[in-house]
Design an enzyme around this catalytic site. Structure first.
Site, mmCIF file in Angstrom:
data_model
loop_
_atom_site.group_PDB
_atom_site.id
_atom_site.type_symbol
_atom_site.label_atom_id
_atom_site.label_comp_id
_atom_site.label_asym_id
_atom_site.label_seq_id
_atom_site.Cartn_x
_atom_site.Cartn_y
_atom_site.Cartn_z
ATOM 1 N N ASN A 107 0.587 -4.705 0.955
ATOM 2 C CA ASN A 107 -0.159 -4.808 2.214
ATOM 3 C C ASN A 107 -1.571 -5.279 1.880
ATOM 4 O O ASN A 107 -2.389 -4.505 1.392
ATOM 5 C CB ASN A 107 -0.186 -3.453 2.925
ATOM 6 N N LYS A 114 -3.877 -6.088 3.873
ATOM 7 C CA LYS A 114 -4.862 -5.668 4.880
ATOM 8 C C LYS A 114 -5.774 -6.852 5.241
ATOM 9 O O LYS A 114 -5.284 -7.964 5.392
ATOM 10 C CB LYS A 114 -5.628 -4.449 4.396
ATOM 11 N N HIS A 117 1.134 1.549 10.797
ATOM 12 C CA HIS A 117 0.269 1.931 9.690
ATOM 13 C C HIS A 117 -0.813 2.876 10.196
ATOM 14 O O HIS A 117 -1.290 2.761 11.330
ATOM 15 C CB HIS A 117 -0.368 0.693 9.052
ATOM 16 N N GLU A 171 -3.856 3.060 9.752
ATOM 17 C CA GLU A 171 -5.085 2.415 10.210
ATOM 18 C C GLU A 171 -4.924 1.866 11.623
ATOM 19 O O GLU A 171 -5.874 1.860 12.414
ATOM 20 C CB GLU A 171 -5.489 1.317 9.220
ATOM 21 N N GLU A 217 3.338 7.331 3.940
ATOM 22 C CA GLU A 217 1.994 7.195 3.395
ATOM 23 C C GLU A 217 1.122 8.338 3.893
ATOM 24 O O GLU A 217 0.634 8.301 5.041
ATOM 25 C CB GLU A 217 1.362 5.867 3.828
ATOM 26 N N GLY A 273 -6.023 4.810 -0.394
ATOM 27 C CA GLY A 273 -7.299 4.289 -0.864
ATOM 28 C C GLY A 273 -8.291 5.334 -1.332
ATOM 29 O O GLY A 273 -9.454 5.016 -1.578
ATOM 30 N N SER A 294 -2.376 5.159 -2.809
ATOM 31 C CA SER A 294 -2.956 5.117 -4.161
ATOM 32 C C SER A 294 -1.899 4.928 -5.245
ATOM 33 O O SER A 294 -2.000 5.485 -6.340
ATOM 34 C CB SER A 294 -3.795 6.376 -4.424
#
Length: 270
Positions: free
Chosen positions: A8, A10, A106, A108, A184, A190, A228
């Site tokens: 991904n 992003k 996702h 986000e 996730e 991250g 991560s």
């Protein structure tokens, strides 16, 4: 079961030249590996990358005929084809670029765009109608994890699959080939924080059992881990049979680290 490793990207890279450089690095490394008869020469791992929408057509065109598939990072919930929806890209438009999959849900998108299950149901419906596969992302926040609410949160997010099957029962037979679930934990994306392999394995087992309860045809669901994941910890995740691959963020922006992760899952799948 063949593993999947999906990058991904992003909102990266910024420039088309950098996209080209990354693609050439990936393809050169794969070609060199094939010549050297390394893990990816007879791969047991499907590879896919999800660039930002502005680069989707170019990436999809460059990857045509290569071992790497292309996915969108999102599609419109409002229409499967066209309409007065400024800023949106429809499933039909994504499919027209040559991309074959899309990420949906996702964290986000859920956080910054307040995407609900109702929204995701519309997106899944549009994606499948345009013959796009769906990578459905699920996961809990740090607060929810600390409160031991992981499975409860995941069950709520997985219910969109059950709702889809209620609306379209005939889709059940083919859905296992067109749906991938990516677990996730939001707190691990991250941040460098990583749950133990045992924790991830148990969560994946719960996901598989839950989805299998929706339809008999979903008893072998592919479930990836994301959060991560890097070249150093990939082998430990790949060694667990409940973990069928990885959805990779930052490590997918460098060919060396992305393919190291892919090699780990390819070796484990042999």
């Amino acid at each position: 079961m063949k593993a999947w490793v999906i990058g991904n990207w992003k909102q990266n890279p910024a420039a088309s030249q950098d996209v080209d450089t990354l693609l050439e690095s990936l393809l050169t490394a794969i070609d060199d590996g094939a010549k050297a008869s390394t893990e990816l020469s007879n791969s047991h791992c499907n590879l896919m990358v999800a660039p930002s929408c502005i680069h989707l057509a170019a990436v999809s065109t460059r990857l045509k005929g290569t071992p790497i598939l292309c996915a969108a990072q999102n599609i419109s919930a409002h229409s499967a084809s066209t309409g007065a929806y400024t800023g949106d890209c429809s499933a039909q438009q994504v499919a027209d670029t040559g991309a074959m999959w899309t990420l949906l849900g996702h964290s986000e998108r859920r956080q910054y765009h307040q995407e609900s299950n109702e929204c995701l149901l519309q997106k899944m419906t549009h994606a499948l109608a345009q013959e796009l596969g769906v990578v459905l992302c699920i996961g809990e926040t740090q607060t929810q994890y600390d409160a031991n609410q992981t499975l409860e949160v995941i069950d709520g997010q997985l219910s969109v699959i059950k709702d889809l099957l209620v609306q379209q029962p005939d889709i059940a037979a083919s859905l296992s080939d067109r749906l991938i679930i990516a677990y996730e934990p939001v707190w691990a994306i991250g941040t460098g924080k990583v749950p133990t392999v045992t924790e991830v394995s148990k969560t994946h087992q719960h996901i598989k059992q839950t989805v299998a309860g929706f339809a008999d045809s979903l008893n072998e669901m592919t479930v990836l881990y994301g959060g991560s994941v890097n070249a150093d910890n990939a082998d430990s995740f790949a060694a667990d049979s409940m973990i069928n691959g990885a959805l990779v963020g930052g490590a997918s922006l460098k060919a060396e680290s992305f393919l190291a992760i892919a090699n780990a899952f390819s070796r484990a799948s042999t």
